[in-house]
Design a protein around this motif. Structure first.
Motif, PDB file in Angstrom:
ATOM      1  N   PHE A 163       1.067  -0.532  -0.210  1.00  0.00           N
ATOM      2  CA  PHE A 163      -0.234  -0.072  -0.008  1.00  0.00           C
ATOM      3  C   PHE A 163       1.139   1.366   0.257  1.00  0.00           C
ATOM      4  CE2 PHE A 163      -2.409   3.560   2.356  1.00  0.00           C
ATOM      5  CZ  PHE A 163      -3.463   3.413   2.004  1.00  0.00           C
ATOM      6  N   ALA A 166       2.555   1.786  -3.299  1.00  0.00           N
ATOM      7  CA  ALA A 166       1.404   2.292  -3.868  1.00  0.00           C
ATOM      8  C   ALA A 166       1.605   3.575  -4.278  1.00  0.00           C
ATOM      9  CB  ALA A 166       0.175   1.332  -4.743  1.00  0.00           C
ATOM     10  N   VAL A 227      -4.744  -0.152  -3.493  1.00  0.00           N
ATOM     11  CA  VAL A 227      -3.351  -0.343  -4.265  1.00  0.00           C
ATOM     12  C   VAL A 227      -3.713  -0.186  -6.654  1.00  0.00           C
ATOM     13  CG1 VAL A 227      -1.257  -1.429  -4.811  1.00  0.00           C
ATOM     14  CG2 VAL A 227      -2.344  -2.000  -2.343  1.00  0.00           C
TER      15      VAL A 227
END
Length: 245
Positions: A163, A166, A227
């Motif tokens: 996460f 990203a 994501v």
């Protein structure tokens, strides 16, 4: 078969393997940060004690929280790094386009997050070993984990690192749109951290949405969905970049 007829999957695969070799150096910084976090954690992340008469007992708590935190910082900046122009230009060693380049980068970020998450979790055993070497042999787990719980924790750690990776990739892609954004975005983020009231209902709700989910598969769906949105936004942003001459 002509290079012009190379399938997207084959092209992405070749670029992905190339990136593993070209970006191998980023794992050196990951190891260095994790070792630094282990040093910080070796003295314990918490302490309590009690005494009665001439007997005194001190309890020290150990965890991998510092290692995971340092690894997230690494994932954030590593993801920004691979969006820079010097790294993007490496893709032109291949017959390539924005789509294949982004897909190869995304696969690399995902793979790197798996490696980083597993090493972060396994660092807990390194911390325990350090305590044994130091003679602190009376060690016990506050809440012993089953094998299934261990894998769940490892998967959750990987998802958090992915996460953050990203998010870093999106910010890195946005920064590439214009040179002034290199200054504007960091200043805006720092200003947000200092000025924004994190006790606002909206922030609390978002925190609960991502970090207070009790059902693991729902948590995984939320993180993976976010994501995918972050990577999709990154790809849209990268399509606005000028075509390399």
């Amino acid at each position: 078969m002509s290079l012009n007829n190379m399938s997207l999957g084959t092209l992405v695969g070749k670029q992905y393997l190339f990136k593993w070799k070209a970006f191998a150096g980023v794992f050196n910084s990951m190891i260095a940060l994790q070792l630094l976090a282990i040093v910080f954690s070796a003295g314990g992340v918490g302490q309590t004690g009690t005494s009665t008469g001439s007997v005194s007992i001190d309890l020290y708590y150990y965890s991998v929280d510092n290692v995971v935190g340092f690894t997230m910082v690494w994932a954030f900046f590593k993801s920004i790094l691979i969006t820079t122009k010097s790294y993007r230009n490496d893709d032109y060693l291949f017959v390539t386009n924005r789509l294949s380049s982004n897909l190869a980068n995304i696969l690399f970020v995902f793979s790197a997050s798996v490696v980083a998450g597993l090493t972060a979790i396994l660092s807990g055993y390194v911390i325990q070993m350090i305590q044994y070497v130091q003679g602190n042999t009376f060690l016990t787990e506050a809440n012993p984990l089953s094998l299934g719980e261990w894998f769940t924790g490892a998967f959750a750690t990987i998802l958090y690192i992915l996460f953050i990776g990203a998010l870093g990739y999106l910010i890195g892609s946005v920064v590439q749109l214009h040179r002034t954004l290199v200054i504007i975005i960091p200043v805006a983020l720092l200003g947000f951290l200092f000025v924004y009231d994190f006790n606002e209902p909206g922030m609390i709700s978002m925190f609960k949405f991502y970090f207070k989910e009790n059902i693991f598969w729902l948590f995984a769906m939320k993180i993976l969905g976010t994501v995918l949105l972050l990577f999709a936004a990154s790809m849209l942003v990268s399509n606005r970049l000028e075509v390399r001459k």
